[in-house]
Design a protein around this motif. Structure first.
Motif, mmCIF file in Angstrom:
data_model
loop_
_atom_site.group_PDB
_atom_site.id
_atom_site.type_symbol
_atom_site.label_atom_id
_atom_site.label_comp_id
_atom_site.label_asym_id
_atom_site.label_seq_id
_atom_site.Cartn_x
_atom_site.Cartn_y
_atom_site.Cartn_z
ATOM 1 N N LEU A 1 0.838 -1.197 0.000
ATOM 2 C CA LEU A 1 0.000 0.000 0.000
ATOM 3 C C LEU A 1 0.873 1.246 0.000
ATOM 4 C CD1 LEU A 1 -2.328 -1.164 2.910
ATOM 5 C CD2 LEU A 1 -2.839 -1.363 0.473
ATOM 6 N N ALA A 2 0.458 2.241 -0.758
ATOM 7 C CA ALA A 2 1.157 3.526 -0.761
ATOM 8 C C ALA A 2 0.769 4.316 0.479
ATOM 9 C CB ALA A 2 0.810 4.305 -2.018
ATOM 10 N N ALA A 3 1.756 4.873 1.143
ATOM 11 C CA ALA A 3 1.504 5.649 2.359
ATOM 12 C C ALA A 3 2.494 6.815 2.408
ATOM 13 C CB ALA A 3 1.643 4.775 3.607
ATOM 14 N N THR A 4 2.209 7.750 3.290
ATOM 15 C CA THR A 4 3.056 8.931 3.450
ATOM 16 C C THR A 4 3.197 9.241 4.927
ATOM 17 O OG1 THR A 4 2.159 9.778 1.364
ATOM 18 C CG2 THR A 4 3.422 11.310 2.715
ATOM 19 N N ARG A 5 4.429 9.536 5.352
ATOM 20 C CA ARG A 5 4.680 9.909 6.744
ATOM 21 C C ARG A 5 5.018 11.389 6.841
ATOM 22 N NH1 ARG A 5 8.540 5.236 9.300
ATOM 23 N NH2 ARG A 5 10.146 6.553 8.338
ATOM 24 N N PHE A 6 4.505 12.016 7.870
ATOM 25 C CA PHE A 6 4.782 13.425 8.174
ATOM 26 C C PHE A 6 5.417 13.470 9.560
ATOM 27 C CE2 PHE A 6 1.506 13.269 5.060
ATOM 28 C CZ PHE A 6 1.652 14.396 4.265
ATOM 29 N N ALA A 7 6.669 13.887 9.619
ATOM 30 C CA ALA A 7 7.413 13.850 10.876
ATOM 31 C C ALA A 7 7.520 15.245 11.477
ATOM 32 C CB ALA A 7 8.802 13.277 10.648
ATOM 33 N N PRO A 8 7.313 15.382 12.774
ATOM 34 C CA PRO A 8 7.529 16.676 13.429
ATOM 35 C C PRO A 8 9.018 16.970 13.525
ATOM 36 C CG PRO A 8 7.026 15.003 15.055
ATOM 37 C CD PRO A 8 6.887 14.334 13.719
ATOM 38 N N SER A 9 9.359 18.206 13.800
ATOM 39 C CA SER A 9 10.776 18.593 13.856
ATOM 40 C C SER A 9 11.462 18.049 15.103
ATOM 41 C CB SER A 9 10.910 20.119 13.810
ATOM 42 O OG SER A 9 10.190 20.705 14.877
ATOM 43 N N GLY A 10 10.711 17.860 16.185
ATOM 44 C CA GLY A 10 11.282 17.314 17.406
ATOM 45 C C GLY A 10 10.670 15.970 17.739
ATOM 46 N N LYS A 11 10.740 15.588 19.002
ATOM 47 C CA LYS A 11 10.162 14.320 19.443
ATOM 48 C C LYS A 11 8.640 14.380 19.315
ATOM 49 C CE LYS A 11 9.634 11.313 23.470
ATOM 50 N NZ LYS A 11 9.624 10.083 22.649
ATOM 51 N N ALA A 12 8.065 13.351 18.755
ATOM 52 C CA ALA A 12 6.614 13.310 18.568
ATOM 53 C C ALA A 12 5.897 13.137 19.903
ATOM 54 C CB ALA A 12 6.234 12.169 17.631
ATOM 55 N N THR A 13 4.816 13.875 20.072
ATOM 56 C CA THR A 13 3.977 13.718 21.268
ATOM 57 C C THR A 13 2.894 12.662 21.066
ATOM 58 O OG1 THR A 13 2.526 15.496 20.487
ATOM 59 C CG2 THR A 13 4.338 16.108 21.965
ATOM 60 N N ALA A 14 2.625 12.327 19.808
ATOM 61 C CA ALA A 14 1.651 11.296 19.454
ATOM 62 C C ALA A 14 1.904 10.918 18.007
ATOM 63 C CB ALA A 14 0.221 11.810 19.626
ATOM 64 N N VAL A 15 1.349 9.782 17.586
ATOM 65 C CA VAL A 15 1.374 9.404 16.183
ATOM 66 C C VAL A 15 -0.070 9.205 15.745
ATOM 67 C CG1 VAL A 15 1.745 6.940 16.730
ATOM 68 C CG2 VAL A 15 2.316 7.823 14.448
ATOM 69 N N VAL A 16 -0.415 9.804 14.613
ATOM 70 C CA VAL A 16 -1.809 9.868 14.171
ATOM 71 C C VAL A 16 -1.948 9.174 12.821
ATOM 72 C CG1 VAL A 16 -3.738 11.402 13.610
ATOM 73 C CG2 VAL A 16 -2.053 12.093 15.344
ATOM 74 N N VAL A 17 -2.939 8.295 12.708
ATOM 75 C CA VAL A 17 -3.274 7.644 11.444
ATOM 76 C C VAL A 17 -4.513 8.320 10.876
ATOM 77 C CG1 VAL A 17 -4.001 5.485 10.340
ATOM 78 C CG2 VAL A 17 -2.256 5.452 12.133
ATOM 79 N N LEU A 18 -4.457 8.656 9.582
ATOM 80 C CA LEU A 18 -5.583 9.318 8.918
ATOM 81 C C LEU A 18 -6.124 8.430 7.793
ATOM 82 C CD1 LEU A 18 -3.344 11.830 9.633
ATOM 83 C CD2 LEU A 18 -5.308 13.113 8.841
ATOM 84 N N PRO A 19 -7.045 7.517 8.095
ATOM 85 C CA PRO A 19 -7.654 6.695 7.050
ATOM 86 C C PRO A 19 -8.638 7.512 6.215
ATOM 87 C CG PRO A 19 -8.657 6.215 9.160
ATOM 88 C CD PRO A 19 -7.537 7.163 9.439
ATOM 89 N N CYS A 20 -8.699 7.205 4.937
ATOM 90 C CA CYS A 20 -9.466 8.017 3.991
ATOM 91 C C CYS A 20 -10.971 7.748 4.050
ATOM 92 C CB CYS A 20 -9.006 7.725 2.563
ATOM 93 S SG CYS A 20 -7.271 8.067 2.249
ATOM 94 N N ALA A 21 -11.718 8.707 3.548
ATOM 95 C CA ALA A 21 -13.134 8.527 3.265
ATOM 96 C C ALA A 21 -13.281 7.707 1.979
ATOM 97 C CB ALA A 21 -13.818 9.881 3.102
ATOM 98 N N MET A 22 -14.490 7.232 1.723
ATOM 99 C CA MET A 22 -14.746 6.448 0.519
ATOM 100 C C MET A 22 -14.430 7.255 -0.737
ATOM 101 S SD MET A 22 -15.794 3.570 -0.761
ATOM 102 C CE MET A 22 -16.763 2.698 0.491
ATOM 103 N N GLY A 23 -13.602 6.678 -1.602
ATOM 104 C CA GLY A 23 -13.295 7.310 -2.881
ATOM 105 C C GLY A 23 -12.348 8.484 -2.811
ATOM 106 N N VAL A 24 -11.787 8.762 -1.638
ATOM 107 C CA VAL A 24 -10.896 9.919 -1.464
ATOM 108 C C VAL A 24 -9.451 9.431 -1.378
ATOM 109 C CG1 VAL A 24 -10.318 11.883 -0.007
ATOM 110 C CG2 VAL A 24 -12.710 11.207 -0.297
ATOM 111 N N LYS A 25 -8.556 10.088 -2.114
ATOM 112 C CA LYS A 25 -7.140 9.735 -2.080
ATOM 113 C C LYS A 25 -6.460 10.392 -0.892
ATOM 114 C CE LYS A 25 -6.986 9.477 -7.138
ATOM 115 N NZ LYS A 25 -6.377 10.039 -8.368
ATOM 116 N N GLN A 26 -5.374 9.761 -0.453
ATOM 117 C CA GLN A 26 -4.669 10.254 0.735
ATOM 118 C C GLN A 26 -4.161 11.678 0.566
ATOM 119 O OE1 GLN A 26 -0.637 8.795 1.560
ATOM 120 N NE2 GLN A 26 -0.773 7.478 -0.249
ATOM 121 N N ASP A 27 -3.868 12.090 -0.679
ATOM 122 C CA ASP A 27 -3.336 13.439 -0.916
ATOM 123 C C ASP A 27 -4.257 14.528 -0.362
ATOM 124 O OD1 ASP A 27 -2.792 11.385 -2.914
ATOM 125 O OD2 ASP A 27 -1.522 12.854 -3.919
ATOM 126 N N PHE A 28 -5.554 14.236 -0.325
ATOM 127 C CA PHE A 28 -6.532 15.199 0.182
ATOM 128 C C PHE A 28 -6.226 15.608 1.619
ATOM 129 C CE2 PHE A 28 -10.755 15.908 2.247
ATOM 130 C CZ PHE A 28 -11.145 17.026 1.537
#
Length: 301
Positions: free
Chosen positions: A14-41
Motif C-alpha cells: 500500500l502507498a503511504a506517506t509519513r509526516f514527521a515533526p521537527s522534534g520528538k513526537a507527542t503522538a502518532v496519528v493515522v488518517l484513514p481516507c473517506a470512501m473514494g478519497v485519495k490520501q493526498d486530500f
C-alpha cells in the motif's frame, strides 16, 4: 513528508506517506481516507499535525489512489477487494506501521467519513488510544441528509448494479460519483447502505463486537450543513461505540465564521485557526492524559 510502503498481512503493498515533526513526537496519528478519497486530500492537515508536534501517516486503501497496481490503472476490472480487506488488512497495517514508527507515544486516529466508520472492524483496534471522527455517520440511505436521500436510492438500486455489470467495477469517475471503486467494495458498501444496521455481514446481521472492544475517548465532529450525513445518521453510527467515551460536537458554519463546511470542508486550510485547532487541542489533551497514565502506572510498578 516521506513516501513509504505498507505491507498488509496478505502481502499487498500500500502507498503511504509519513509526516514527521521537527522534534520528538507527542503522538502518532493515522488518517484513514473517506470512501473514494485519495490520501493526498489529507496532506495539508497531516502537515499541520506535524507542525504541532504529532507524527502522522496517510495511506491509500488497496484499489485506491497510489495503491492501485500498475496492471489495473486503466481499469479496476478483476481487482479483488472489499471493505473487510480495507479494514482488516489495510487499516490494520497502518496502525501497526504507526506503532512501529513511534512505539512510545499514544496512537490516535482521525477518521473522515468511512475512516471513522471502520475502526470496529479493525482486528487490532486495541492499539488505538483515541479516535477523532470527522463527518462520520451511518450510510443507510433512508437516514442520509435530505438532499442526498432524494437521489441516492437511484445509485444503490440502479446505478451500482448496472454499471458494475457493464464495467466490472464501479466507474465513479465516468459517472461523477465517489470515484472508481473495486467491484467488491461497491457491492458491499451498497449492501450496507441499504441496511438500517449499516455495518453488517454478508447475511445482513449487524457487526458490533469490534465496536464494543473500543473503550477509548472518541470525539465526533460533525457539521449541520453536511450534504451527506444527517444528525440521525451521525448519532446512530456513534451509538455503535457504546463502550467508548464519546463526545459529540455538532458544529454550525456560523460557529467558525464560515458560510459553508459540508462533508469535506473540515480539511480545507481556511479552518486552521478554528476546526483544525479544535482537533489539535483535543488530540494533545488525549495524548497528555495517556502519557500521564502510563507514567503513573510505571511509577507504581
Amino acid at each position: 513528508m516521506e513516501s513509504i510502503e505498507l505491507t498488509a498481512n496478505d502481502g499487498v503493498r500500500l502507498a503511504a506517506t509519513r509526516f514527521a515533526p521537527s522534534g520528538k513526537a507527542t503522538a502518532v496519528v493515522v488518517l484513514p481516507c473517506a470512501m473514494g478519497v485519495k490520501q493526498d486530500f489529507y496532506f495539508p492537515f497531516a502537515a499541520y499535525l506535524a507542525e504541532h508536534g504529532m507524527a502522522a501517516i496517510t495511506f491509500d486503501y488497496r484499489g485506491m489512489g497510489r495503491s492501485v497496481p500498475a496492471a489495473f490503472r486503466r481499469s479496476l476490472r478483476g481487482f479483488k477487494a472489499d471493505l473487510f480487506d480495507w479494514a482488516e488488512r489495510d487499516y490494520n497495517a497502518a496502525l501497526h506501521a504507526a506503532k512501529a514508527w513511534h512505539p512510545d507515544v499514544p496512537l490516535l486516529v482521525i477518521g473522515h467519513s468511512l475512516g471513522g466508520q471502520l475502526p470496529g472492524l479493525v482486528p487490532d483496534n486495541h492499539l488505538i488510544d483515541g479516535i477523532l471522527t470527522v463527518a462520520a455517520g451511518s450510510g443507510y440511505w433512508r437516514e442520509n441528509a435530505p438532499q442526498l436521500k432524494r437521489i441516492v436510492w437511484f445509485i444503490w438500486y440502479f446505478a451500482v448494479p448496472v454499471y458494475t455489470r457493464l464495467f466490472g467495477y464501479f466507474p465513479g469517475k465516468k459517472v461523477k460519483k465517489v470515484g472508481d471503486l473495486p467491484k467488491g467494495v461497491i457491492h458491499q458498501w451498497s449492501q450496507w447502505c441499504r441496511n438500517p444496521h449499516y455495518v453488517v455481514d454478508a447475511h445482513g446481521a449487524p457487526l458490533r463486537d469490534g465496536y464494543d472492544r473500543i473503550r477509548v475517548p472518541l470525539l465526533a465532529m460533525s457539521f449541520t450543513d453536511d450534504e451527506m450525513m444527517s444528525r440521525l445518521g451521525i448519532d446512530k453510527m456513534h451509538d455503535c461505540y457504546r463502550n467508548a467515551q464519546v463526545e459529540r460536537r455538532y458544529i454550525k458554519p456560523s460557529d467558525v465564521d464560515a458560510r459553508r463546511i459540508g462533508h469535506f470542508g473540515f480539511f480545507r486550510p481556511q479552518f486552521k485557526a478554528t476546526l483544525w485547532q479544535q482537533a489539535v487541542d483535543w488530540l494533545e489533551q488525549r495524548a497528555q492524559t495517556k502519557l500521564h497514565s502510563q507514567a503513573g502506572r510505571h511509577g507504581m510498578a
